[in-house]
Design an enzyme around this catalytic site. Structure first.
Site, PDB file in Angstrom:
ATOM      1  N   ARG A  44       0.829  -1.207   0.000  1.00 27.59           N
ATOM      2  CA  ARG A  44       0.000   0.000   0.000  1.00 27.59           C
ATOM      3  C   ARG A  44       0.869   1.265   0.000  1.00 27.59           C
ATOM      4  O   ARG A  44       2.023   1.243   0.424  1.00 27.59           O
ATOM      5  CB  ARG A  44      -0.978  -0.011   1.165  1.00 27.59           C
ATOM      6  N   GLU A  55      -3.296   5.833   4.224  1.00 27.36           N
ATOM      7  CA  GLU A  55      -2.872   4.839   3.234  1.00 27.36           C
ATOM      8  C   GLU A  55      -3.899   4.638   2.122  1.00 27.36           C
ATOM      9  O   GLU A  55      -5.108   4.733   2.348  1.00 27.36           O
ATOM     10  CB  GLU A  55      -2.656   3.491   3.942  1.00 27.36           C
ATOM     11  N   ARG A 111     -13.900  -7.349   7.650  1.00 28.72           N
ATOM     12  CA  ARG A 111     -12.965  -8.118   6.811  1.00 28.72           C
ATOM     13  C   ARG A 111     -11.715  -8.524   7.591  1.00 28.72           C
ATOM     14  O   ARG A 111     -11.143  -9.588   7.388  1.00 28.72           O
ATOM     15  CB  ARG A 111     -12.649  -7.423   5.492  1.00 28.72           C
ATOM     16  N   GLN A 139     -11.832  -2.783  16.984  1.00 28.71           N
ATOM     17  CA  GLN A 139     -11.805  -4.059  16.240  1.00 28.71           C
ATOM     18  C   GLN A 139     -12.240  -5.255  17.099  1.00 28.71           C
ATOM     19  O   GLN A 139     -12.579  -6.325  16.566  1.00 28.71           O
ATOM     20  CB  GLN A 139     -10.380  -4.377  15.719  1.00 28.71           C
ATOM     21  N   GLY A 225       0.317  -4.348  14.946  1.00 31.97           N
ATOM     22  CA  GLY A 225       1.583  -3.822  14.422  1.00 31.97           C
ATOM     23  C   GLY A 225       1.481  -3.823  12.906  1.00 31.97           C
ATOM     24  O   GLY A 225       1.576  -4.862  12.284  1.00 31.97           O
ATOM     25  N   ASP A 226       1.238  -2.645  12.317  1.00 34.13           N
ATOM     26  CA  ASP A 226       0.915  -2.628  10.888  1.00 34.13           C
ATOM     27  C   ASP A 226       1.473  -1.412  10.175  1.00 34.13           C
ATOM     28  O   ASP A 226       0.914  -0.938   9.196  1.00 34.13           O
ATOM     29  CB  ASP A 226      -0.618  -2.715  10.698  1.00 34.13           C
ATOM     30  N   LYS A 230       5.712   0.761  14.295  1.00 30.78           N
ATOM     31  CA  LYS A 230       4.527   0.400  15.110  1.00 30.78           C
ATOM     32  C   LYS A 230       4.400  -1.123  15.129  1.00 30.78           C
ATOM     33  O   LYS A 230       3.816  -1.716  14.215  1.00 30.78           O
ATOM     34  CB  LYS A 230       3.289   1.050  14.489  1.00 30.78           C
ATOM     35  N   VAL A 292      -0.889  -7.475   8.585  1.00 28.89           N
ATOM     36  CA  VAL A 292      -0.922  -6.003   8.546  1.00 28.89           C
ATOM     37  C   VAL A 292      -2.153  -5.487   7.807  1.00 28.89           C
ATOM     38  O   VAL A 292      -2.444  -4.286   7.818  1.00 28.89           O
ATOM     39  CB  VAL A 292       0.357  -5.422   7.885  1.00 28.89           C
TER      40      VAL A 292
HETATM   41  N1  NAD Z   1      -4.067  -5.926  10.406  1.00 26.02           N
HETATM   42  C1  NAD Z   1      -5.172  -5.367   9.995  1.00 26.02           C
HETATM   43  O1  NAD Z   1      -5.739  -5.763   8.971  1.00 26.02           O
HETATM   44  C2  NAD Z   1      -5.799  -4.262  10.807  1.00 26.02           C
HETATM   45  C3  NAD Z   1      -7.093  -3.823  10.508  1.00 26.02           C
HETATM   46  C4  NAD Z   1      -7.654  -2.842  11.328  1.00 26.02           C
HETATM   47  C5  NAD Z   1      -6.919  -2.306  12.381  1.00 26.02           C
HETATM   48  N2  NAD Z   1      -5.650  -2.745  12.599  1.00 26.02           N
HETATM   49  C6  NAD Z   1      -4.854  -2.236  13.714  1.00 26.02           C
HETATM   50  O2  NAD Z   1      -5.390  -2.805  14.889  1.00 26.02           O
HETATM   51  C7  NAD Z   1      -5.142  -1.944  15.998  1.00 26.02           C
HETATM   52  C8  NAD Z   1      -6.435  -1.744  16.780  1.00 26.02           C
HETATM   53  O3  NAD Z   1      -7.337  -1.001  15.985  1.00 26.02           O
HETATM   54  P1  NAD Z   1      -8.665  -0.389  16.655  1.00 26.02           P
HETATM   55  O4  NAD Z   1      -9.456   0.178  15.536  1.00 26.02           O
HETATM   56  O5  NAD Z   1      -9.265  -1.412  17.540  1.00 26.02           O
HETATM   57  O6  NAD Z   1      -7.993   0.784  17.529  1.00 26.02           O
HETATM   58  P2  NAD Z   1      -8.557   1.420  18.891  1.00 26.02           P
HETATM   59  O7  NAD Z   1      -7.744   2.656  19.125  1.00 26.02           O
HETATM   60  O8  NAD Z   1     -10.030   1.537  18.841  1.00 26.02           O
HETATM   61  O9  NAD Z   1      -8.193   0.308  20.006  1.00 26.02           O
HETATM   62  C9  NAD Z   1      -6.873   0.017  20.368  1.00 26.02           C
HETATM   63  C10 NAD Z   1      -6.857  -0.308  21.856  1.00 26.02           C
HETATM   64  O10 NAD Z   1      -5.512  -0.715  22.214  1.00 26.02           O
HETATM   65  C11 NAD Z   1      -5.338  -0.309  23.580  1.00 26.02           C
HETATM   66  N3  NAD Z   1      -3.909  -0.356  23.891  1.00 26.02           N
HETATM   67  C12 NAD Z   1      -2.912   0.442  23.458  1.00 26.02           C
HETATM   68  N4  NAD Z   1      -1.728   0.034  23.983  1.00 26.02           N
HETATM   69  C13 NAD Z   1      -2.000  -1.057  24.746  1.00 26.02           C
HETATM   70  C14 NAD Z   1      -1.198  -1.933  25.525  1.00 26.02           C
HETATM   71  N5  NAD Z   1       0.120  -1.752  25.641  1.00 26.02           N
HETATM   72  N6  NAD Z   1      -1.800  -2.967  26.172  1.00 26.02           N
HETATM   73  C15 NAD Z   1      -3.158  -3.159  26.078  1.00 26.02           C
HETATM   74  N7  NAD Z   1      -3.959  -2.352  25.363  1.00 26.02           N
HETATM   75  C16 NAD Z   1      -3.388  -1.322  24.691  1.00 26.02           C
HETATM   76  C17 NAD Z   1      -5.958   1.098  23.626  1.00 26.02           C
HETATM   77  O11 NAD Z   1      -6.261   1.507  24.931  1.00 26.02           O
HETATM   78  C18 NAD Z   1      -7.208   0.885  22.749  1.00 26.02           C
HETATM   79  O12 NAD Z   1      -8.353   0.603  23.528  1.00 26.02           O
HETATM   80  C19 NAD Z   1      -4.598  -0.644  15.399  1.00 26.02           C
HETATM   81  O13 NAD Z   1      -3.195  -0.626  15.591  1.00 26.02           O
HETATM   82  C20 NAD Z   1      -4.921  -0.735  13.932  1.00 26.02           C
HETATM   83  O14 NAD Z   1      -3.996  -0.045  13.120  1.00 26.02           O
HETATM   84  C21 NAD Z   1      -5.084  -3.712  11.846  1.00 26.02           C
END
Ligand code: NAD
Length: 336
Positions: A44, A55, A111, A139, A225-226, A230, A292
């Site tokens: 991406r 992105e 998804r 998520q 981690g994506d 990060k 990711v």
């Molecule tokens: N791989 C993929 O396809 C994909 C898709 C969507 C989101 N993501 C990633 O997933 C992650 C979560 O997304 P989201 O939309 O739920 O975000 P969000 O901000 O709604 O939730 C993330 C949560 O993580 C908690 N957190 C942060 N550091 C922490 C730690 N050390 N220990 C425990 N909890 C901790 C926060 O308090 C928060 O509640 C993001 O990093 C996002 O980029 C990845």
């Protein structure tokens, strides 16, 4: 051109039902991953900004082209805005005609959860009973639901640094017939886990899990981690586990493996679906799906939601592409 709003996506999922929707989406993902070689792929395009990333995720086969616009701003909740927000488009390859523009914040959560559950079907123990979630933000419930449809789960253990996020999660999943165990930290949350999903958001190298913490062979679905800078896992844990990725070229930039040598290699998930290799916790010990998020997953969900929106006649036709009787007379639109 069709436009799908949040209410439309909600309506489609509720007419199909969560369970059947996940099952259709997993089937669609499996088909598209199997057809891996038919897609034109690229990592991406990421614009890195101080507190996050923006992105664009394009992909196409010989019929459809899709792209998603998505951000990742872990500090957004401090301003009452979501960390991840997305929109996307689906177009017809033969003419380039845009067919649909859609909300994709919900579709991304759906998804991602379907993708996580699909991968776990092949990589985790099929008798997995305990799911751990580290990070119970936007998520998390989707992850919980998708896993609960694939595995005969008895317990979900969870931890988030934000107690409000933990309360919200417990409230949203309380009616399922699965034991819900809030934990005081990650160490407590991973006790007895068969599957651990890490879905935290923080723009730094976090160490959510270390090799020392993992006492038994486990399946780690690492989705938080994506992005460059990060990550969520200690490198010793990654180095000593079996790693599977979606798309190596992109994952080397964004995944846990960004810390490893340039020449590091591991299987891509499509190889498992194509029967080229077989990996499972039972035979390989701890397995990490270093996920990711790849454009093929957006392609799958947009392809499915477009079909369902047509079946149910949901969505609005909007005037975003000119419809002209003389296609060379675009200027006619400027006439009064
Ligand atoms: N791989 C993929 O396809 C994909 C898709 C969507 C989101 N993501 C990633 O997933 C992650 C979560 O997304 P989201 O939309 O739920 O975000 P969000 O901000 O709604 O939730 C993330 C949560 O993580 C908690 N957190 C942060 N550091 C922490 C730690 N050390 N220990 C425990 N909890 C901790 C926060 O308090 C928060 O509640 C993001 O990093 C996002 O980029 C990845």
């Amino acid at each position: 051109m069709k436009v799908l709003e949040i209410e439309d996506v909600k309506e489609i999922v509720s007419r199909v039902g969560f369970k059947d929707f996940f099952s259709m989406l997993i089937e669609t993902l499996e088909k598209d991953y199997k057809d891996w070689d038919k897609f034109e792929k690229c990592p991406r395009v990421a614009n890195h900004v101080e507190d996050g990333v923006i992105e664009l995720m394009p992909i196409s086969d010989d019929k459809l082209y899709t792209f998603k616009y998505v951000n990742g701003h872990p500090r957004n909740p401090e301003q009452d805005k979501m960390t991840v927000m997305a929109t996307g488009q689906l177009s017809k390859v033969s003419t380039g005609e845009p067919l649909m523009f859609s909300e994709m914040t919900l579709l991304t959560a759906l998804r991602t959860a379907a993708n996580s559950a699909m991968a776990a079907k092949y990589l985790a123990k099929d008798d997995s009973k305990v799911l751990t979630l580290i990070g119970t933000g936007a998520q998390s419930e989707f992850q919980f639901l998708a896993f609960s449809y694939i595995f005969d789960l008895e317990e979900v253990r969870f931890y988030d640094t934000d107690p409000k996020a933990m309360e919200k999660f417990a409230k949203n999943v309380h009616e399922f017939d699965i034991k819900i165990t809030p934990c005081k930290d990650t160490e407590e949350a991973i006790i007895g886990a068969d599957i651990i999903t890490t879905c935290t958001a923080d723009k730094k190298y976090q160490t959510i899990l270390t090799k020392e913490m993992i006492k038994n062979d486990v399946y780690i679905n690492a989705i938080g981690g994506d992005c460059p800078g990060k990550t969520e896992l200690e490198m010793e844990l990654v180095k000593t586990s079996t790693v599977v990725v979606e798309y190596l070229e992109q994952c080397k930039i964004e995944g846990e493996i960004q810390h490893l040598d340039e020449d590091f290699t591991c299987p891509e998930f499509y190889e498992i679906l194509q029967g080229k290799t077989s990996i499972n916790v039972k035979t390989h010990g701890t397995v990490i799906f270093d996920s990711v998020g790849f454009a093929i997953e957006d392609y799958s969900v947009l392809r499915l939601i477009y079909k369902l929106s047509n079946d149910f006649n949901i969505g609005k036709e909007m005037n975003l592409i000119p419809q002209l009787s003389d296609v060379k007379n675009l200027f006619s639109l400027m006439e009064k």
